[in-house]
Design a protein around this motif. Structure first.
Motif, PDB file in Angstrom:
ATOM      1  N   GLY A  30       0.818  -1.206   0.000  1.00  0.00           N
ATOM      2  CA  GLY A  30       0.000   0.000   0.000  1.00  0.00           C
ATOM      3  C   GLY A  30       0.849   1.253   0.000  1.00  0.00           C
ATOM      4  N   ARG A  31       1.952   1.225   0.735  1.00  0.00           N
ATOM      5  CA  ARG A  31       2.847   2.386   0.753  1.00  0.00           C
ATOM      6  C   ARG A  31       3.443   2.616  -0.634  1.00  0.00           C
ATOM      7  NH1 ARG A  31       8.754   2.699   3.413  1.00  0.00           N
ATOM      8  NH2 ARG A  31       9.200   4.886   3.013  1.00  0.00           N
ATOM      9  N   VAL A  32       3.774   1.521  -1.339  1.00  0.00           N
ATOM     10  CA  VAL A  32       4.279   1.640  -2.708  1.00  0.00           C
ATOM     11  C   VAL A  32       3.251   2.346  -3.582  1.00  0.00           C
ATOM     12  CG1 VAL A  32       4.792   0.305  -4.785  1.00  0.00           C
ATOM     13  CG2 VAL A  32       5.870  -0.318  -2.618  1.00  0.00           C
ATOM     14  N   VAL A  33       1.994   1.925  -3.498  1.00  0.00           N
ATOM     15  CA  VAL A  33       0.930   2.529  -4.302  1.00  0.00           C
ATOM     16  C   VAL A  33       0.769   4.002  -3.958  1.00  0.00           C
ATOM     17  CG1 VAL A  33      -1.550   2.518  -4.756  1.00  0.00           C
ATOM     18  CG2 VAL A  33      -0.296   0.358  -4.670  1.00  0.00           C
ATOM     19  N   HIS A  34       0.740   4.336  -2.672  1.00  0.00           N
ATOM     20  CA  HIS A  34       0.580   5.729  -2.261  1.00  0.00           C
ATOM     21  C   HIS A  34       1.726   6.593  -2.778  1.00  0.00           C
ATOM     22  CE1 HIS A  34      -2.777   5.980   0.773  1.00  0.00           C
ATOM     23  NE2 HIS A  34      -2.749   4.681   0.508  1.00  0.00           N
ATOM     24  N   THR A  35       2.961   6.081  -2.675  1.00  0.00           N
ATOM     25  CA  THR A  35       4.116   6.854  -3.145  1.00  0.00           C
ATOM     26  C   THR A  35       4.035   7.094  -4.647  1.00  0.00           C
ATOM     27  OG1 THR A  35       5.472   5.839  -1.404  1.00  0.00           O
ATOM     28  CG2 THR A  35       6.630   6.966  -3.193  1.00  0.00           C
ATOM     29  N   LEU A  36       3.651   6.072  -5.400  1.00  0.00           N
ATOM     30  CA  LEU A  36       3.521   6.222  -6.849  1.00  0.00           C
ATOM     31  C   LEU A  36       2.481   7.272  -7.211  1.00  0.00           C
ATOM     32  CD1 LEU A  36       3.650   2.442  -7.856  1.00  0.00           C
ATOM     33  CD2 LEU A  36       5.376   4.156  -8.445  1.00  0.00           C
ATOM     34  N   ILE A  37       1.304   7.168  -6.618  1.00  0.00           N
ATOM     35  CA  ILE A  37       0.214   8.083  -6.968  1.00  0.00           C
ATOM     36  C   ILE A  37       0.540   9.516  -6.558  1.00  0.00           C
ATOM     37  CG2 ILE A  37      -2.196   8.671  -6.484  1.00  0.00           C
ATOM     38  CD1 ILE A  37      -2.771   5.668  -6.350  1.00  0.00           C
ATOM     39  N   LYS A  38       1.101   9.693  -5.357  1.00  0.00           N
ATOM     40  CA  LYS A  38       1.423  11.043  -4.883  1.00  0.00           C
ATOM     41  C   LYS A  38       2.444  11.728  -5.785  1.00  0.00           C
ATOM     42  CE  LYS A  38       0.464  10.599   0.076  1.00  0.00           C
ATOM     43  NZ  LYS A  38       1.070  10.578   1.438  1.00  0.00           N
ATOM     44  N   ASN A  39       3.278  10.941  -6.444  1.00  0.00           N
ATOM     45  CA  ASN A  39       4.338  11.515  -7.281  1.00  0.00           C
ATOM     46  C   ASN A  39       4.059  11.369  -8.773  1.00  0.00           C
ATOM     47  OD1 ASN A  39       6.799  12.304  -5.385  1.00  0.00           O
ATOM     48  ND2 ASN A  39       5.897  10.428  -4.552  1.00  0.00           N
ATOM     49  N   ASP A  40       2.801  11.037  -9.116  1.00  0.00           N
ATOM     50  CA  ASP A  40       2.381  10.927 -10.521  1.00  0.00           C
ATOM     51  C   ASP A  40       3.272   9.969 -11.317  1.00  0.00           C
ATOM     52  OD1 ASP A  40       0.200  12.715 -10.311  1.00  0.00           O
ATOM     53  OD2 ASP A  40       1.569  14.421 -10.463  1.00  0.00           O
ATOM     54  N   ILE A  41       3.590   8.832 -10.703  1.00  0.00           N
ATOM     55  CA  ILE A  41       4.404   7.814 -11.366  1.00  0.00           C
ATOM     56  C   ILE A  41       3.525   6.606 -11.671  1.00  0.00           C
ATOM     57  CG2 ILE A  41       6.415   6.293 -11.197  1.00  0.00           C
ATOM     58  CD1 ILE A  41       7.574   8.269  -9.152  1.00  0.00           C
ATOM     59  N   ALA A  42       3.483   6.216 -12.917  1.00  0.00           N
ATOM     60  CA  ALA A  42       2.727   5.029 -13.318  1.00  0.00           C
ATOM     61  C   ALA A  42       3.574   3.784 -13.094  1.00  0.00           C
ATOM     62  CB  ALA A  42       2.314   5.136 -14.779  1.00  0.00           C
ATOM     63  N   LEU A  43       2.917   2.644 -12.909  1.00  0.00           N
ATOM     64  CA  LEU A  43       3.600   1.359 -12.759  1.00  0.00           C
ATOM     65  C   LEU A  43       3.021   0.371 -13.755  1.00  0.00           C
ATOM     66  CD1 LEU A  43       5.418  -0.754 -11.358  1.00  0.00           C
ATOM     67  CD2 LEU A  43       3.558  -1.111  -9.702  1.00  0.00           C
ATOM     68  N   HIS A  44       3.900  -0.236 -14.552  1.00  0.00           N
ATOM     69  CA  HIS A  44       3.489  -1.251 -15.523  1.00  0.00           C
ATOM     70  C   HIS A  44       4.334  -2.492 -15.304  1.00  0.00           C
ATOM     71  CE1 HIS A  44       1.628  -2.639 -19.272  1.00  0.00           C
ATOM     72  NE2 HIS A  44       2.798  -3.184 -19.559  1.00  0.00           N
ATOM     73  N   VAL A  45       3.712  -3.678 -15.390  1.00  0.00           N
ATOM     74  CA  VAL A  45       4.376  -4.948 -15.110  1.00  0.00           C
ATOM     75  C   VAL A  45       4.371  -5.834 -16.353  1.00  0.00           C
ATOM     76  CG1 VAL A  45       4.239  -7.092 -13.785  1.00  0.00           C
ATOM     77  CG2 VAL A  45       3.791  -4.887 -12.653  1.00  0.00           C
ATOM     78  N   ALA A  46       5.546  -6.397 -16.679  1.00  0.00           N
ATOM     79  CA  ALA A  46       5.664  -7.416 -17.721  1.00  0.00           C
ATOM     80  C   ALA A  46       6.397  -8.603 -17.101  1.00  0.00           C
ATOM     81  CB  ALA A  46       6.424  -6.881 -18.929  1.00  0.00           C
ATOM     82  N   HIS A  47       5.672  -9.687 -16.851  1.00  0.00           N
ATOM     83  CA  HIS A  47       6.232 -10.815 -16.112  1.00  0.00           C
ATOM     84  C   HIS A  47       6.365 -12.042 -17.015  1.00  0.00           C
ATOM     85  CE1 HIS A  47       6.015 -13.627 -12.374  1.00  0.00           C
ATOM     86  NE2 HIS A  47       7.262 -13.263 -12.600  1.00  0.00           N
ATOM     87  N   THR A  48       5.448 -12.997 -16.921  1.00  0.00           N
ATOM     88  CA  THR A  48       5.585 -14.197 -17.752  1.00  0.00           C
ATOM     89  C   THR A  48       5.398 -13.892 -19.228  1.00  0.00           C
ATOM     90  OG1 THR A  48       3.260 -14.768 -17.283  1.00  0.00           O
ATOM     91  CG2 THR A  48       4.944 -15.810 -15.919  1.00  0.00           C
ATOM     92  N   ASN A  49       4.721 -12.790 -19.555  1.00  0.00           N
ATOM     93  CA  ASN A  49       4.636 -12.387 -20.965  1.00  0.00           C
ATOM     94  C   ASN A  49       5.981 -11.873 -21.482  1.00  0.00           C
ATOM     95  OD1 ASN A  49       4.073 -10.318 -19.077  1.00  0.00           O
ATOM     96  ND2 ASN A  49       3.035  -9.065 -20.588  1.00  0.00           N
TER      97      ASN A  49
END
Length: 307
Positions: A83-102
């Protein structure tokens, strides 16, 4: 500057979400589609240390290999680690995208980057994707060394070329056995043992090898197919080369579209193991390998921490 939606579309073209395993959680986790993107950071793990690095860098987009939420959750409270990761990302206008098994099965993908880091020539996928008519996508890679080498040479090269971790490189098998063909798979690889046996390689380099599966594999290989070596590196270290490959792919896309993106690769070590202590009560096993984790730290540096 491109919009986030445009950059995500380019990333989805490289690693389509529909090619991820059914249990996986890939795609965009946080981000406003219309926000502008000027700076991108690639990393293996979406942990707080990496998010703080993205904030300090002024990144607009963080792309990681490992998912933030692989299983369901009922909270994104900042009192929790994720949750802290999500809050930090949103507060700083940083998007998160994941590419794992694909990204694991992509062409080129995680195991191509691992093979490239070790100067191995990729021959074919270890586990081909049946939906790929060209036979290039799939999990793991079967490779050939560019020059004659032994298991000891391959272990030393992995210790030299992969990012340094506390674990180093563990080896099962004869260090002096020749390696004419080798299978590699970034990340946890003992679920692929049956495929490794079937292709008849001399060695298999991967990560997260467990005692019982490795022991049974070595015994079965010796009985049925002849000697075969296992090389066990740190999970994070085997997947980090993909970050450089992926960053280069996005750089090329940016140049083609005139986006002028600033693309970075995190060099922060997020492997969870931070130290290694080898026993000093008895001599190291014979056949110790250069750069391997069986070496005890010197008296002048007993931390064992990665550099």
């Amino acid at each position: 500057m491109p919009r986030l939606s445009e950059v995500i579309a380019a990333l989805e073209n490289l690693w389509p979400a529909e090619r991820a395993e059914s249990w996986d959680a890939v795609g965009t986790v946080v981000g406003e589609p219309d926000q502008r993107v000027a700076r991108v950071l690639f990393a293996v793990d979406p942990v707080q240390e990496i998010v703080d690095e993205a904030v300090g860098l002024g990144a607009d987009l963080l792309v990681t290999h490992h998912p933030l939420y692989l299983r369901g959750t009922t909270t994104v409270a900042a009192s929790t680690f994720k949750g802290r990761v999500v809050h930090t990302l949103i507060k700083n206008d940083i998007a998160l995208h994941v590419a794992h098994t694909n990204a694991d099965t992509a062409d080129p993908g995680v195991s191509d980057a691992l093979a490239g880091a070790l100067d191995l020539r990729v021959v074919r996928p270890l586990v081909p994707d049946p939906t790929d008519p060209d036979g290039r996508r799939g999990l793991g890679r079967v490779c050939e060394p560019l020059h004659p080498m032994t298991v000891r040479d391959l272990a030393a090269r992995a210790a030299e070329r992969l990012p340094v971790t506390a674990q180093g490189i563990r080896v099962a098998g004869d260090p002096d056995a020749p390696v004419r063909t080798v299978a590699v798979s970034g990340g946890s690889g003992d679920s692929l043992f049956d495929h490794v046996r079937a292709v008849g390689v001399d060695a298999f380099l991967t990560a997260d090898l467990r005692h019982h599966p490795a022991s049974e594999f070595m015994a079965t290989a010796a009985r049925d197919a002849g000697p075969l070596a296992l090389l066990d590196a740190a999970h994070w270290a085997t997947e980090w080369p993909w970050c450089e490959l992926a960053a280069a792919q996005l750089d090329e896309i940016s140049d083609r579209h005139g986006w002028d993106l600033r693309v970075h690769v995190s060099k922060t070590v997020t492997d969870p193991w931070t130290a290694h202590a080898a026993s000093s009560a008895r001599p190291s096993p014979t056949g110790a390998l250069p750069g391997s984790a069986v070496r005890a730290p010197s008296d002048s540096d007993t931390s064992g921490a990665p550099n």
